[in-house]
Design a protein around this motif. Structure first.
Motif, PDB file in Angstrom:
ATOM      1  N   HIS A   1      36.880  52.209  28.005  1.00 35.91           N
ATOM      2  CA  HIS A   1      36.398  51.728  29.297  1.00 35.91           C
ATOM      3  C   HIS A   1      37.595  51.358  30.168  1.00 35.91           C
ATOM      4  CE1 HIS A   1      32.044  51.579  28.713  1.00 35.91           C
ATOM      5  NE2 HIS A   1      32.299  51.310  27.452  1.00 35.91           N
TER       6      HIS A   1
ATOM      7  N   ILE B   1      35.722  51.605  39.301  1.00 34.40           N
ATOM      8  CA  ILE B   1      36.220  50.860  38.142  1.00 34.40           C
ATOM      9  C   ILE B   1      35.518  49.511  38.042  1.00 34.40           C
ATOM     10  CG2 ILE B   1      38.250  49.708  37.164  1.00 34.40           C
ATOM     11  CD1 ILE B   1      39.950  51.957  38.392  1.00 34.40           C
TER      12      ILE B   1
ATOM     13  N   ARG C   1      32.191  49.523  36.579  1.00 29.42           N
ATOM     14  CA  ARG C   1      32.200  50.023  35.195  1.00 29.42           C
ATOM     15  C   ARG C   1      31.607  51.418  35.106  1.00 29.42           C
ATOM     16  NH1 ARG C   1      33.457  46.597  31.382  1.00 29.42           N
ATOM     17  NH2 ARG C   1      32.206  47.671  29.791  1.00 29.42           N
TER      18      ARG C   1
ATOM     19  N   THR D   1      39.333  49.396  32.947  1.00 37.84           N
ATOM     20  CA  THR D   1      39.078  48.080  33.546  1.00 37.84           C
ATOM     21  C   THR D   1      39.919  47.780  34.784  1.00 37.84           C
ATOM     22  OG1 THR D   1      40.677  47.080  32.015  1.00 37.84           O
ATOM     23  CG2 THR D   1      38.360  47.105  31.339  1.00 37.84           C
ATOM     24  N   ASP D   2      40.977  48.557  35.027  1.00 37.06           N
ATOM     25  CA  ASP D   2      41.772  48.352  36.244  1.00 37.06           C
ATOM     26  C   ASP D   2      42.542  49.621  36.582  1.00 37.06           C
ATOM     27  OD1 ASP D   2      44.394  48.308  34.834  1.00 37.06           O
ATOM     28  OD2 ASP D   2      43.682  46.375  34.072  1.00 37.06           O
TER      29      ASP D   2
END
Length: 292
Positions: free
Chosen positions: A37, A19, A22, A39-40
């Motif tokens: 996308h 993660i 990316r 992101t966490d």
């Protein structure tokens, strides 16, 4: 420094690494224009509970240890974080006009009893494909050639769906892909459930005739094809090599003495038609793509 060497054997940490770099994205199965996308970790958990979204992990290009070779160049590709679930497969059937009703907790179980042609058609519908066995093995073993997705230890971590049929008095089956300890199954690239839970179709044919030629060259008098067709490590195979496809990863039904089936280099040849095959509920698949 190659990504794999940074977090080899990192287990759950590998997902967070992917993660942070990316390399994780979610793509809609019904509308491939929708891409998110990740992101966490909390965002990823939410995505994994959305039937229409498939989390994909980018496997970077580079050399990998494949079978006995340590110098195989594999290009970059995307691989689904988890196998296709029953609920996700239902999206395809519903599109065709069939009501399957695979929702709720059962919907998070990996789809089983999936013949090859159905896996191929689903992947085509989702504008993706099945991984080659070379790609599958790289995602599982990494550049260092780990024995299993989690590393080299023969101690099976909690969360790996393996030997779940050990008690014949209990109803057994695959483990849901949203289980809390699934991250213990992570490969060094952050892909989940590659070892255990469900055998996964690849796009690679298992050419028994080629193997038979190798066997004769080694001086074997009995046809290796006959040996393989009668062996427990292959199922429903055909004399036509194009009708036999490689599956990888092992399943929830493997016995304690079949741990080698979960190895990243273990290959099983299966006939593409599962109709007359006992235990066919252990065959499923995951998606791959060249780009997202």
């Amino acid at each position: 420094m190659p990504i794999i060497s940074i977090y080899k054997h990192a287990g759950p940490v590998a997902v967070e690494r992917a993660i942070a770099e990316r390399r994780v994205i979610a793509r809609s199965l019904t509308d491939n224009k929708v891409k998110i996308h990740i992101t966490d970790a909390s965002m990823l958990e939410k995505v994994m509970r959305e039937n229409d979204l498939m989390a994909m992990v980018r496997i970077p290009e580079g050399r990998a240890r494949i079978q006995s070779s340590s110098n195989v160049e594999v290009g970059s590709f995307w691989l689904a974080l988890t196998p296709v679930t029953r609920a996700q497969l239902s999206l395809y059937f519903n599109k065709l006009g069939f009501e399957t009703g695979q929702q709720g907790p059962a919907g998070f179980l990996p789809a089983g009893d999936v013949p090859y042609y159905q896996a191929f058609e689903f992947a085509d519908w989702a504008k993706m494909r099945l991984p080659s066995e070379l790609q599958w093995e790289k995602a599982c073993r990494g550049t260092h050639g780990n024995l299993y997705s989690w590393g080299d230890s023969n101690v099976v971590p909690p969360g790996v769906a393996f030997n779940l049929a050990k008690d014949p008095q209990k109803i057994s089956g695959p483990a849901p892909v949203d289980r809390s300890d699934i991250r213990n199954t992570a490969s060094a690239y952050g892909v989940l459930d590659l070892s255990g839970n469900i055998w996964e179709w690849t796009s690679s044919t298992f050419d028994f005739s080629e193997i038979n030629r190798w066997a004769k060259a080694d001086g074997n008098t009995r046809s290796l094809l006959d040996q393989l067709k009668s062996g427990a490590d292959h199922a429903g195979v055909s004399d036509d090599p194009l009708m036999n496809v490689v599956v990888r990863g092992g399943s929830w039904a493997e016995r304690a003495d079949q741990l080698d089936h979960l190895r990243g280099d273990f290959r099983r040849g299966v006939g593409i038609d599962l109709s007359d095959l006992p235990g066919k509920d252990v065959y499923g698949f995951r998606l791959a793509a060249n780009y997202i």
